[in-house]
Design a protein around this motif. Structure first.
Motif, PDB file in Angstrom:
ATOM      1  N   UNK A 291      -2.108  -4.643  -9.367  1.00  0.00           N
ATOM      2  CA  UNK A 291      -2.386  -3.508  -8.488  1.00  0.00           C
ATOM      3  C   UNK A 291      -2.265  -3.870  -7.010  1.00  0.00           C
ATOM      4  N   UNK A 292      -1.970  -5.115  -6.697  1.00  0.00           N
ATOM      5  CA  UNK A 292      -1.792  -5.530  -5.308  1.00  0.00           C
ATOM      6  C   UNK A 292      -0.345  -5.261  -4.889  1.00  0.00           C
ATOM      7  N   UNK A 293      -0.095  -4.374  -3.923  1.00  0.00           N
ATOM      8  CA  UNK A 293       1.292  -4.001  -3.587  1.00  0.00           C
ATOM      9  C   UNK A 293       2.157  -5.191  -3.167  1.00  0.00           C
ATOM     10  N   UNK A 294       1.612  -6.080  -2.328  1.00  0.00           N
ATOM     11  CA  UNK A 294       2.402  -7.217  -1.870  1.00  0.00           C
ATOM     12  C   UNK A 294       2.728  -8.163  -3.016  1.00  0.00           C
ATOM     13  N   UNK A 295       1.730  -8.449  -3.855  1.00  0.00           N
ATOM     14  CA  UNK A 295       1.950  -9.351  -4.979  1.00  0.00           C
ATOM     15  C   UNK A 295       2.901  -8.729  -5.998  1.00  0.00           C
TER      16      UNK A 295
END
Length: 497
Positions: A250-254
């Protein structure tokens, strides 16, 4: 090195309108007439003039390039307008020329082609004559190379992609616009990993638009999660997993980093075949490897491959490519993305507050008629939107909201109202106990009578005549197996009361 954008704007949208008008006026003649051949000759001259303008621009002669370009486009528009009225003239040739000019333009002329506002005053913080992603100086939508090839050359403008373009421009249009707005606020997190991986931004947007529409917390029925919809096992393989109780899918960058790593891996497996790589992302790389075998040059649309794909994957690949194409060339399809100031900012809470309370306080600040709930959730994926965060917590918000937040959400009536709504007590209704299942009647408690089976009888016909029992009950009373009956056999049937 990426090709630089030249300092003048190519305006293809008026040409698009002229070409689209031809569809309703197509001639039914069997072959080109002399008049049609003259129009085709003008079409060829205009295309060559366009290439000349491109060469002049590359040599740094912008003035000459613009003059040549204007003359070529005028000639092409005039010929296109006459085609619909000329017997034997095939409009498809003009459609093909328009598509080719878009591909020549991609990555060479400056972006931001605007149908009627190229010289309008630009909003604060934008680049004049550009909208959406191109309005940010660092956007560089002209950076479209994929492994040294222009992205436009890798997108086959075939039937499935054209059909997907129509869907994005009609039925899916609200989803496309929502995805674009969501992406602009996430761009500062998602684009850098893609840029470092040397992948085109348009491809990132295409996948995001199709997978989740830019909803960071999206979860599919199959268990795929996050803005780019990773399955848990695949996510683990690319470094996504649980971190202090938070699923980093759910982490956009990851998620963008993992997606870029996955695509680069599969581009290597499939010899830079973009369509096969996107199909692998949706349908599984193992399945695609089995279908393709050693021939990585095979087209996705080869019947040996295409006919074995699920319908979902057949639809998925052209949908991603079409969304990427529209990201690059919106104005050429009569599409105007909204201006979004996606520059990130932050606030430090002066009082305990949840994301839902912040949403109520902010209202429609900044002209966001749909409110800011989705954006606040996307920018703060680790926070439960319903849980009040203590004073002193730093919350990421768009920079344009910093002043409205200070004015509306630190003191006054709005935070009081927001808290009152958020802490409202909902009555608890006692659950109704589940009634016990009905007791199945058995031969020991059911009164029965005898019945002799006749030729042609079935359990269904017998039960229908009885009118007060079921096939299961008759089977249970008589200990029947496989519902088999024999003429002359005596059955026990329940006595109807």
């Amino acid at each position: 090195m990426f090709p630089r954008a030249f300092p003048f704007t190519l305006r293809l949208a008026p040409l698009a309108g002229a070409v689209l008008l031809l569809g309703a006026c197509a001639s039914t003649g069997k072959g080109p007439t002399p008049q049609a051949n003259q129009l085709y000759a003008q079409l060829d001259q205009a295309s060559k003039g366009y290439e000349t303008a491109l060469a002049q621009a590359r040599q740094g002669n912008a003035a000459a390039a613009q003059q040549t370009l204007d003359a070529s486009l005028d000639q092409l528009k005039t010929a296109a307008a006459h085609c619909g009225k000329t017997p034997g003239c095939d409009p498809q040739r003009f459609f093909s020329a328009f598509d080719r000019l878009l591909r020549l333009k991609d990555g060479n002329f400056s972006v931001g082609d605007d149908m009627d506002g190229a010289n309008d005053e630009a909003p604060e913080g934008t680049v004049a004559g550009r909208t959406g992603a191109a309005s940010l100086p660092e956007a560089q939508r002209s950076v479209t190379l994929l492994r040294g090839q222009p992205l436009s050359q890798l997108i086959a403008m075939n039937g499935p992609v054209k059909a997907a373009l129509e869907m994005w421009l009609t039925q899916w249009r609200p989803n496309l616009m929502d995805a674009y707005v969501n992406y602009q606020f996430l761009r500062h997190q998602m684009w850098p990993p893609y840029e470092r991986a040397d992948l085109p931004e348009a491809l990132l947007f295409g996948i995001l638009a199709k997978e989740s529409g830019g909803k960071v917390h999206a979860v599919s029925r199959s268990g795929a999660a996050g803005p780019l919809q990773f399955m848990y096992a695949t996510g683990m393989r690319f470094g996504l997993g649980m971190e202090d109780g938070f699923d980093t899918r759910f982490d956009p960058a990851e998620a963008a980093r993992a997606n870029a790593d996955y695509l680069n891996e599969q581009l290597g497996v499939f010899n830079n075949n973009l369509e096969l790589t996107i199909a692998a992302y949706n349908g599984g790389e193992g399945r695609m490897k089995r279908l393709v075998g050693d021939d990585t040059s095979v087209s996705l649309y080869d019947p040996r491959v295409y006919n074995q794909l699920s319908q979902e994957t057949r639809d998925y690949v052209p949908a991603v490519l079409a969304a990427a194409w529209l990201f690059l060339h919106p104005e050429s399809y009569n599409l105007r993305f909204p201006h979004v100031d996606g520059v990130p900012g932050s606030v430090t809470l002066q009082r305990s507050m949840s994301l839902t309370e912040m949403t109520v306080c902010l209202g429609s600040a900044g002209g966001m008629s749909d409110g800011w709930f989705r954006t606040l959730r996307n920018l703060n994926p680790r926070l439960d939107p319903q849980v009040a965060q203590p004073a002193g917590t730093r919350v990421v918000i768009p920079r344009v909201l910093e002043r409205p937040f200070a004015a509306r959400c630190t003191d006054g009536p709005w935070p009081i109202l927001a808290n009152d709504l958020h802490t409202a007590v909902i009555p608890v209704v006692p659950s109704t106990p589940t009634p016990p299942p009905p007791v199945t009647r058995s031969s020991s408690t059911t009164r029965t009578r005898g019945y002799v089976v006749r030729r042609g009888d079935t359990l269904t016909s017998i039960v229908n005549k009885l009118g007060c029992s079921s096939i299961e009950e008759v089977t249970d009373i008589n200990d029947l197996k496989h519902h088999q009956l024999k003429p002359g056999q005596t059955l026990k049937l329940p006595t109807c009361r």
